[in-house]
Write an enzyme that holds these catalytic residues in place. Structure first.
Site, PDB file in Angstrom:
ATOM      1  N   ASP A   1       0.832  -1.166   0.025  1.00 21.73           N
ATOM      2  CA  ASP A   1       0.030  -0.129   0.073  1.00 21.73           C
ATOM      3  C   ASP A   1       0.829   1.376  -0.115  1.00 21.73           C
ATOM      4  O   ASP A   1       1.401   1.537   1.042  1.00 21.73           O
ATOM      5  CB  ASP A   1      -0.914   0.020   1.234  1.00 21.73           C
ATOM      6  CG  ASP A   1      -1.679   1.291   1.312  1.00 21.73           C
ATOM      7  OD1 ASP A   1      -1.610   2.133   0.526  1.00 21.73           O
ATOM      8  OD2 ASP A   1      -2.536   1.517   2.357  1.00 21.73           O
TER       9      ASP A   1
ATOM     10  N   LYS B   1      -3.481  11.837  -3.328  1.00 29.48           N
ATOM     11  CA  LYS B   1      -2.480  12.378  -2.414  1.00 29.48           C
ATOM     12  C   LYS B   1      -1.206  12.758  -3.144  1.00 29.48           C
ATOM     13  O   LYS B   1      -0.235  13.076  -2.265  1.00 29.48           O
ATOM     14  CB  LYS B   1      -2.152  10.973  -1.535  1.00 29.48           C
ATOM     15  CG  LYS B   1      -3.491  10.618  -0.557  1.00 29.48           C
ATOM     16  CD  LYS B   1      -3.138   9.615   0.376  1.00 29.48           C
ATOM     17  CE  LYS B   1      -4.204   8.806   0.891  1.00 29.48           C
ATOM     18  NZ  LYS B   1      -5.264   9.621   2.128  1.00 29.48           N
TER      19      LYS B   1
ATOM     20  N   CYS C   1      -8.215   6.512  10.775  1.00 24.03           N
ATOM     21  CA  CYS C   1      -8.771   5.218  10.016  1.00 24.03           C
ATOM     22  C   CYS C   1      -7.807   4.075  10.379  1.00 24.03           C
ATOM     23  O   CYS C   1      -7.383   3.230   9.354  1.00 24.03           O
ATOM     24  CB  CYS C   1      -8.672   5.308   8.429  1.00 24.03           C
ATOM     25  SG  CYS C   1     -10.016   6.626   7.715  1.00 24.03           S
TER      26      CYS C   1
HETATM   27  N1  PLP Z   1      -3.844   3.576   2.815  1.00 17.58           N
HETATM   28  C1  PLP Z   1      -3.099   4.443   3.322  1.00 17.58           C
HETATM   29  C2  PLP Z   1      -1.602   4.217   3.901  1.00 17.58           C
HETATM   30  C3  PLP Z   1      -3.526   5.762   3.428  1.00 17.58           C
HETATM   31  O1  PLP Z   1      -2.940   6.689   4.176  1.00 17.58           O
HETATM   32  C4  PLP Z   1      -4.942   5.638   2.936  1.00 17.58           C
HETATM   33  C5  PLP Z   1      -5.798   7.179   3.016  1.00 17.58           C
HETATM   34  O2  PLP Z   1      -5.542   7.927   3.859  1.00 17.58           O
HETATM   35  C6  PLP Z   1      -5.491   5.056   2.191  1.00 17.58           C
HETATM   36  C7  PLP Z   1      -5.034   3.490   2.148  1.00 17.58           C
HETATM   37  C8  PLP Z   1      -6.953   5.000   1.642  1.00 17.58           C
HETATM   38  O3  PLP Z   1      -6.819   6.154   0.460  1.00 17.58           O
HETATM   39  P1  PLP Z   1      -8.082   6.432  -0.441  1.00 17.58           P
HETATM   40  O4  PLP Z   1      -8.982   7.002   0.723  1.00 17.58           O
HETATM   41  O5  PLP Z   1      -7.708   7.535  -1.214  1.00 17.58           O
HETATM   42  O6  PLP Z   1      -8.634   5.337  -0.864  1.00 17.58           O
END
Ligand code: PLP
Length: 432
Positions: free
Chosen positions: A194, A220, A391
């Site tokens: 990820d 991002k 999250c």
């Molecule tokens: N993974 C990581 C490490 C993140 O920081 C984020 C978002 O903050 C995500 C996944 C999810 O990204 P998205 O909401 O753009 O799908």
């Protein structure tokens, strides 16, 4: 760095200049990205892949050109391996669903790190409910880095896949995903990265990392919302069934049977976000022109500077310390009441000359101030930060807190932004 390219940064909030320190949530957009979007809608707009007419061909060229830009950006071997999705979350759901269908059976094991974002946890839990897979958690040591010995011990003959963030969106820890992927492969398992929090801040090369899947979000990395990327090894993607059905992803449809398009279209049902893909490519070209190494160096300087200033604040607890040596026992001084395993994670000295140039987010709490109160009061002073569980509730539980405040940098932030944040923070602390 290139601050003048971001019009939003000159606006005010509550009559004060905006200091934007919530870049891990989303980055602001340079003028070239915003203009690419309006330019395409004004001048090129047409559905892609299906029209013989001029506009459709031009839009298709932009869309497929964007795929090549993404391929180059992450050094993928083949554009057929670049799947456009809505973002990291959708990319992860696609892999969980489709890889899960093709490769995972009841009792098969998926390893996930303790510091994952919910979007790299919940899709695997959904799969567990559907297929009875087993989720094992790669634990973290008290300094906020993954315990690689424990990681190795988790592998069994049933381990099929490892899923791990490159950079933690909470702790800023840079995980050694290249080494971890090699370990996974030695045990016959695949490895997913990820890269939501690494692609915007450092050069990422999928061939160098040696991973099997890598996912990230456009928004991002200075691109638009609603577009993201899944990269996967061709042989795996070829073996995986479609994620969604519809137009674009089929070769032939009859009532009896449908055959599917070749990669990457097999995974792109429906009209794609062709404006978003083009704008993402413009964003990637934009950061490439600045240079990912230059961006990383700049943000590493900001990170080191911020950590140094934050450490001078009484009652400051900083969670994790990316790619740093284990902090000394003295680092728990602010934490008389904290259990040892949680306390050790907190507030360690953060050397300013880090060999691995940490650029990740900095999460913190101050004294007993609720992070939400901190964030709300800082906002009134023009400072945009993130507060809450980010999250990552399992990680919050591991750190023994409900929430944290977090600052995170983009290429346009400056040391002056950090000075403004520190002085606003000191003002807020005095109110309590
Ligand atoms: N993974 C990581 C490490 C993140 O920081 C984020 C978002 O903050 C995500 C996944 C999810 O990204 P998205 O909401 O753009 O799908």
């Amino acid at each position: 760095m290139n601050r003048q390219d971001f019009p939003i940064l000159s606006r005010e909030v509550y009559g004060r200049p905006l200091i934007y320190l919530d870049n891990a949530a989303t980055t602001q957009k340079p003028r070239c990205v915003v203009e690419a979007i309006s330019e395409e809608y004004y001048n090129v707009n047409a559905n892609v892949h299906r029209g013989v007419h001029y506009l459709s061909q031009q839009a298709t060229e932009l869309h497929e050109g964007a795929r090549e830009t993404v391929r180059r950006f992450i050094n993928a071997p083949d554009t057929a391996e670049i799947i456009f999705t809505r973002g990291t979350t959708e990319s992860l759901n696609l892999v969980a669903t489709s890889y899960g269908e093709a490769f995972l059976h009841e009792g098969d094991e998926v390893l996930i790190s303790e510091m994952e974002h919910h979007s790299n946890i919940v899709p695997w839990q959904l799969l567990r409910e559907r297929k009875g897979i087993v989720i094992k958690v790669i634990p973290m040591t008290d300094d906020g880095t993954l315990d690689l010995q424990a990681y190795e011990r988790l592998f069994t003959s049933r381990t099929r896949l490892v899923c791990c963030c490159h950079v933690s969106n909470v702790l800023g820890t840079v995980n050694p995903v290249k080494e971890m992927a090699a370990i996974a492969h030695a045990h016959g398992a695949h490895f997913l990265v990820d890269a939501a929090q690494s692609v915007p801040h450092q050069a990422v090369d999928v061939q160098n990392l040696g991973c099997d899947f890598l996912v990230f979000s456009g928004h991002k990395v200075y691109g638009p919302t609603g577009i993201g990327v899944l990269w996967g090894r061709k042989e795996l993607l070829d073996a995986m069934p479609p994620y969604q059905g519809g137009g674009e992803m089929i070769a032939r449809v009859t009532w009896e049977k449908t055959t599917y398009e070749r990669l990457p279209f097999k995974f792109e049902a429906g009209t794609p976000d062709y404006v978003g893909s083009h704008a993402l490519a413009v964003a990637l070209d934009y950061v490439s022109a600045i240079g990912m190494d230059a961006i990383q160096r700049h943000e590493a300087d900001l990170t080191a500077y911020a950590l140094q200033k934050m450490r001078e604040i009484e009652g400051m607890r900083i969670y994790g310390h990316p790619a740093m040596p284990q902090p000394q026992a003295a680092t728990v001084q602010n934490h008389a009441a904290t259990p040892p395993s949680q306390a050790a994670m907190i507030g360690g000295p953060h050397p300013t000359t880090a060999p691995s140039l940490p650029t990740g987010p900095i999460s913190f709490n101050v004294g007993t101030i609720h992070p939400l109160d901190l964030g709300t009061l800082l906002d009134r002073l023009g400072i945009a930060i993130r507060t809450g569980h980010h999250c990552a509730q399992p990680l919050m539980a591991r750190c023994g807190v409900e929430g944290m405040a977090r600052i995170s940098f983009g290429l346009y932030n400056t040391r002056e932004d950090i000075d403004a944040f520190i002085s606003a923070l000191q003002r807020v602390i005095k109110m309590f």
